[in-house]
Design a protein around this motif. Structure first.
Motif, PDB file in Angstrom:
ATOM      1  N   GLN A 142      -5.738  13.885  11.872  1.00  0.00           N
ATOM      2  CA  GLN A 142      -7.120  13.471  11.618  1.00  0.00           C
ATOM      3  C   GLN A 142      -7.208  12.130  10.885  1.00  0.00           C
ATOM      4  N   SER A 143      -6.448  11.982   9.795  1.00  0.00           N
ATOM      5  CA  SER A 143      -6.606  10.783   8.982  1.00  0.00           C
ATOM      6  C   SER A 143      -5.424  10.619   8.033  1.00  0.00           C
ATOM      7  N   ALA A 144      -5.413   9.477   7.365  1.00  0.00           N
ATOM      8  CA  ALA A 144      -4.429   9.199   6.319  1.00  0.00           C
ATOM      9  C   ALA A 144      -5.098   8.324   5.265  1.00  0.00           C
ATOM     10  N   ARG A 145      -4.618   8.430   4.040  1.00  0.00           N
ATOM     11  CA  ARG A 145      -5.186   7.629   2.944  1.00  0.00           C
ATOM     12  C   ARG A 145      -4.074   6.868   2.237  1.00  0.00           C
ATOM     13  N   LEU A 146      -4.330   5.584   2.013  1.00  0.00           N
ATOM     14  CA  LEU A 146      -3.387   4.732   1.295  1.00  0.00           C
ATOM     15  C   LEU A 146      -4.110   4.026   0.162  1.00  0.00           C
ATOM     16  N   ASP A 147      -3.415   3.853  -0.966  1.00  0.00           N
ATOM     17  CA  ASP A 147      -3.947   3.117  -2.106  1.00  0.00           C
ATOM     18  C   ASP A 147      -3.104   1.875  -2.345  1.00  0.00           C
ATOM     19  N   ARG A 148      -3.712   0.911  -3.015  1.00  0.00           N
ATOM     20  CA  ARG A 148      -2.945  -0.272  -3.388  1.00  0.00           C
ATOM     21  C   ARG A 148      -1.796   0.136  -4.322  1.00  0.00           C
ATOM     22  N   TYR A 149      -0.626  -0.486  -4.132  1.00  0.00           N
ATOM     23  CA  TYR A 149       0.525  -0.227  -5.003  1.00  0.00           C
ATOM     24  C   TYR A 149       0.670  -1.414  -5.945  1.00  0.00           C
ATOM     25  N   ASP A 150       0.327  -1.208  -7.202  1.00  0.00           N
ATOM     26  CA  ASP A 150       0.323  -2.310  -8.161  1.00  0.00           C
ATOM     27  C   ASP A 150       1.713  -2.751  -8.571  1.00  0.00           C
ATOM     28  N   GLY A 151       2.743  -1.949  -8.229  1.00  0.00           N
ATOM     29  CA  GLY A 151       4.114  -2.346  -8.548  1.00  0.00           C
ATOM     30  C   GLY A 151       4.801  -3.087  -7.425  1.00  0.00           C
ATOM     31  N   TYR A 152       4.026  -3.578  -6.463  1.00  0.00           N
ATOM     32  CA  TYR A 152       4.611  -4.246  -5.300  1.00  0.00           C
ATOM     33  C   TYR A 152       5.381  -5.497  -5.710  1.00  0.00           C
ATOM     34  N   TRP A 153       6.522  -5.718  -5.054  1.00  0.00           N
ATOM     35  CA  TRP A 153       7.394  -6.849  -5.399  1.00  0.00           C
ATOM     36  C   TRP A 153       6.819  -8.197  -4.959  1.00  0.00           C
ATOM     37  N   GLY A 154       5.883  -8.183  -4.005  1.00  0.00           N
ATOM     38  CA  GLY A 154       5.282  -9.423  -3.518  1.00  0.00           C
ATOM     39  C   GLY A 154       3.903  -9.627  -4.104  1.00  0.00           C
ATOM     40  N   GLU A 155       3.037 -10.260  -3.349  1.00  0.00           N
ATOM     41  CA  GLU A 155       1.682 -10.519  -3.828  1.00  0.00           C
ATOM     42  C   GLU A 155       0.871  -9.225  -3.841  1.00  0.00           C
ATOM     43  N   ARG A 156       0.119  -9.034  -4.899  1.00  0.00           N
ATOM     44  CA  ARG A 156      -0.697  -7.835  -5.058  1.00  0.00           C
ATOM     45  C   ARG A 156      -1.755  -7.771  -3.969  1.00  0.00           C
ATOM     46  N   ALA A 157      -1.938  -6.596  -3.364  1.00  0.00           N
ATOM     47  CA  ALA A 157      -2.941  -6.427  -2.314  1.00  0.00           C
ATOM     48  C   ALA A 157      -4.341  -6.651  -2.859  1.00  0.00           C
ATOM     49  N   GLU A 158      -5.204  -7.245  -2.054  1.00  0.00           N
ATOM     50  CA  GLU A 158      -6.574  -7.515  -2.480  1.00  0.00           C
ATOM     51  C   GLU A 158      -7.481  -6.305  -2.292  1.00  0.00           C
ATOM     52  N   LEU A 159      -7.132  -5.418  -1.357  1.00  0.00           N
ATOM     53  CA  LEU A 159      -7.915  -4.202  -1.140  1.00  0.00           C
ATOM     54  C   LEU A 159      -7.468  -3.096  -2.085  1.00  0.00           C
ATOM     55  N   ALA A 160      -8.392  -2.223  -2.446  1.00  0.00           N
ATOM     56  CA  ALA A 160      -8.032  -1.062  -3.261  1.00  0.00           C
ATOM     57  C   ALA A 160      -7.289  -0.018  -2.442  1.00  0.00           C
ATOM     58  N   GLY A 161      -7.516  -0.011  -1.136  1.00  0.00           N
ATOM     59  CA  GLY A 161      -6.840   0.973  -0.311  1.00  0.00           C
ATOM     60  C   GLY A 161      -7.307   0.932   1.127  1.00  0.00           C
ATOM     61  N   PHE A 191       0.843  -1.196   0.000  1.00  0.00           N
ATOM     62  CA  PHE A 191       0.000   0.000   0.000  1.00  0.00           C
ATOM     63  C   PHE A 191       0.878   1.246   0.000  1.00  0.00           C
ATOM     64  N   VAL A 192       0.523   2.215  -0.814  1.00  0.00           N
ATOM     65  CA  VAL A 192       1.283   3.454  -0.927  1.00  0.00           C
ATOM     66  C   VAL A 192       0.557   4.548  -0.155  1.00  0.00           C
ATOM     67  N   LEU A 193       1.274   5.238   0.711  1.00  0.00           N
ATOM     68  CA  LEU A 193       0.702   6.347   1.468  1.00  0.00           C
ATOM     69  C   LEU A 193       0.545   7.539   0.532  1.00  0.00           C
ATOM     70  N   LYS A 194      -0.689   7.997   0.353  1.00  0.00           N
ATOM     71  CA  LYS A 194      -0.979   9.088  -0.575  1.00  0.00           C
ATOM     72  C   LYS A 194      -1.235  10.413   0.126  1.00  0.00           C
ATOM     73  N   GLU A 195      -1.881  10.382   1.290  1.00  0.00           N
ATOM     74  CA  GLU A 195      -2.229  11.623   1.972  1.00  0.00           C
ATOM     75  C   GLU A 195      -2.013  11.488   3.474  1.00  0.00           C
ATOM     76  N   ILE A 196      -1.484  12.550   4.074  1.00  0.00           N
ATOM     77  CA  ILE A 196      -1.415  12.677   5.529  1.00  0.00           C
ATOM     78  C   ILE A 196      -2.222  13.909   5.898  1.00  0.00           C
ATOM     79  N   ASN A 197      -3.320  13.688   6.581  1.00  0.00           N
ATOM     80  CA  ASN A 197      -4.183  14.805   6.972  1.00  0.00           C
ATOM     81  C   ASN A 197      -3.986  15.116   8.459  1.00  0.00           C
ATOM     82  N   GLY A 198      -2.787  15.565   8.783  1.00  0.00           N
ATOM     83  CA  GLY A 198      -2.454  15.955  10.143  1.00  0.00           C
ATOM     84  C   GLY A 198      -2.718  14.855  11.143  1.00  0.00           C
TER      85      GLY A 198
END
Length: 504
Positions: free
Chosen positions: A202-221, A193-200
């Motif tokens: 309050q929150s953070a948003r991560l998306d699946r990283y399709d270039g991952y060297w291991g098994e592809r994540a099943e969640l979109a984020g 998962f790639v960290l896309k946003e840090i909202n102080g």
């Protein structure tokens, strides 16, 4: 000793639909599409303290979200296994060689190289303050050919592979490291998962990283919200506004569907730290009086509703070997008369049980003759005062295996003269000597006995009074599959975690 392990290979998608016809092919495509669009909502216990800088305790959030990775990972027995390093060899008592995986791309598109591993680990050794895992350790890192690094320590250190598993020593892309010593983890890790946003805070948003060297994540984020209020976290689980919830308070468990709560035994000890440097508890007799005033059974029964274990030492039942090696502690001081002495007791609200423990502990200490004043704040607002010795006593929920999978690192950090998390302000030559002996031994029975001997040396000072060992309760919606229930609190979401759309 050379440890060789198989590489982690990316999963290959196999179209079984070709064998069973177009109808199954259409269903498979629809199922895959639905899975690809699923995002997991997580309610985290604490907000970040340092902008998610991986050289701080914020590293454990990055690890639990599987965005930042280390050279080594630990298995269930706390033994080191390959991660970004594929194998390693101990060349002599102070030197180790680690071969680096050659198929890894950082989230910013740059490649993992030996040079970047050297840069990342060197940045950790030069950080101020240094990561806890490096307390008492002087380490230099240099390239060894095109595919390996050499790690050399000032003194013999059998735990180097374990140390390199600490989330605080994650390997980040070059762009993450700024001139001011801070590290920005946005799009800089190597995980699924790639960290896309840090909202102080309050929150953070991560998306699946399709270039991952291991098994592809099943969640979109992953959508992570910081919810320090325990009642609010439990409500998020009950109402379905969160899919995974960290640390559901014991007081809220009865209000939640039993199918949604999962009890995880933790190597975590609720401890009363006493300020040995100044104030009332600089007197060892007063520390003994405080220890003798504590009724552990009452705290477990009332605050934790029986969902905890009374402490017999710093290390709890999660370390099955500890209790059998203990002997009675001798040479302790005699208790003094508190005589109405004023003490300030500090703790934090992020773990909902701690303020309740403080109330009960205040009653017990006052019954013994102390006069108690409480200071209760959010952790982010109290940590600096705790570490500077501003309180006479502090209640802390402390992970004893968090950093290296070995309790020596925690003991050194909390109780050595040079420890960076020394809330008790303890500096005792006998403790330092016992810790040094344990640290020098290889893993095995002799090291375990030395760890218990160090525990006894610490407890003999009464700088810390272990009260109970926690069992953290993790909340999961029924449609969550394969969330990680990790006693070490390093993992929470993995590439295999997913949501079953059929379950409502």
């Amino acid at each position: 000793m050379i440890l060789r392990h198989a590489f982690y290979l990316p999963a290959m998608a196999l179209s079984l639909a070709l064998l069973t016809g177009c109808q199954q092919e259409e269903a498979t495509e629809e199922e895959t599409s639905a899975s690809d669009n699923e995002r997991l909502r997580v309610a985290m216990l604490q907000p970040p303290r340092s902008g998610l800088n991986p050289l701080t305790d914020d590293a454990f959030k990055l690890s639990r979200w599987r965005t930042a990775e280390t050279l080594i990972r630990l298995d269930d027995n706390n033994d080191p296994q390959p991660f970004l390093a594929t194998e390693w060899e101990q060349l002599d008592e102070r030197t180790w060689r680690f071969e680096i995986r050659d198929d890894v791309t950082f989230h910013d598109g740059t490649s993992l190289t030996v040079e970047q591993v050297v840069h990342a680990l060197t940045a950790a050794t030069n950080a101020v303050p240094r990561p806890r895992i490096l307390d008492g350790v002087k380490m230099t890192i240099e390239a060894d050919g095109d595919n390996a690094v050499r790690v050399q320590t000032e003194h013999a250190d059998p735990l180097v592979p374990n140390r390199l598993s600490s989330p605080q020593l994650a390997i980040m892309a070059a762009k993450a490291y700024g001139e001011n010593g801070r590290v920005n983890p946005i799009e800089a890790g190597t995980g699924p998962f790639v960290l896309k946003e840090i909202n102080g805070t309050q929150s953070a948003r991560l998306d699946r990283y399709d270039g991952y060297w291991g098994e592809r994540a099943e969640l979109a984020g992953i959508d992570a919200d910081y919810v320090p209020d325990g009642t609010a976290r439990a409500a998020a689980l009950r109402t379905g506004t969160a899919d995974v919830v960290e640390a559901v308070p014991v007081s809220q468990v009865a209000l939640v569907d039993p199918e949604l709560v999962h009890e995880v035994p933790m190597p975590r000890t609720n401890t009363l730290y006493l300020n040995t440097d100044r104030g009332v508890f600089s007197d060892s007799g007063m520390r003994v009086a405080a220890r003798e005033a504590i009724d552990r059974a009452a705290i477990v029964r009332t605050v934790y509703e029986g969902r905890a274990d009374e402490a017999r030492g710093l290390l709890g039942p999660a370390l099955a070997w500890a209790d059998g090696l203990r002997s009675p502690i001798e040479g302790r001081a005699d208790a003094a008369d508190p005589g109405g002495a004023d003490i300030t007791l500090g703790t934090f609200t992020d773990r909902a049980e701690l303020p309740e423990v403080a109330v009960l502990l205040e009653q017990q200490l006052e019954a013994a003759g102390f006069t108690v004043h409480q200071e209760v704040r959010q952790y982010a607002h109290i940590e600096s005062d705790m570490l500077s010795g501003a309180f006479d006593a502090v209640i802390l929920s402390r992970a004893t295996m968090l950093d290296s999978g070995d309790p020596v690192a925690y003991m050194f950090s909390d109780f050595a003269c040079e420890g960076s998390f020394n809330i008790a302000q303890l500096c005792d030559p006998a403790v330092d000597e016992a810790l040094a002996r344990a640290a020098d031994l290889p893993t095995g029975d002799e090291r375990r006995q030395a760890i218990i001997d160090a525990e006894a040396a610490i407890l003999r000072t009464d700088a810390a009074v272990p009260m109970l060992h926690e069992r953290v309760i993790q909340g999961e919606a029924t449609r969550v599959l394969d969330a990680v229930r990790d006693p070490r609190e390093r993992e929470l979401i993995s590439e295999h975690t997913r949501l079953d759309g059929a379950v409502q």
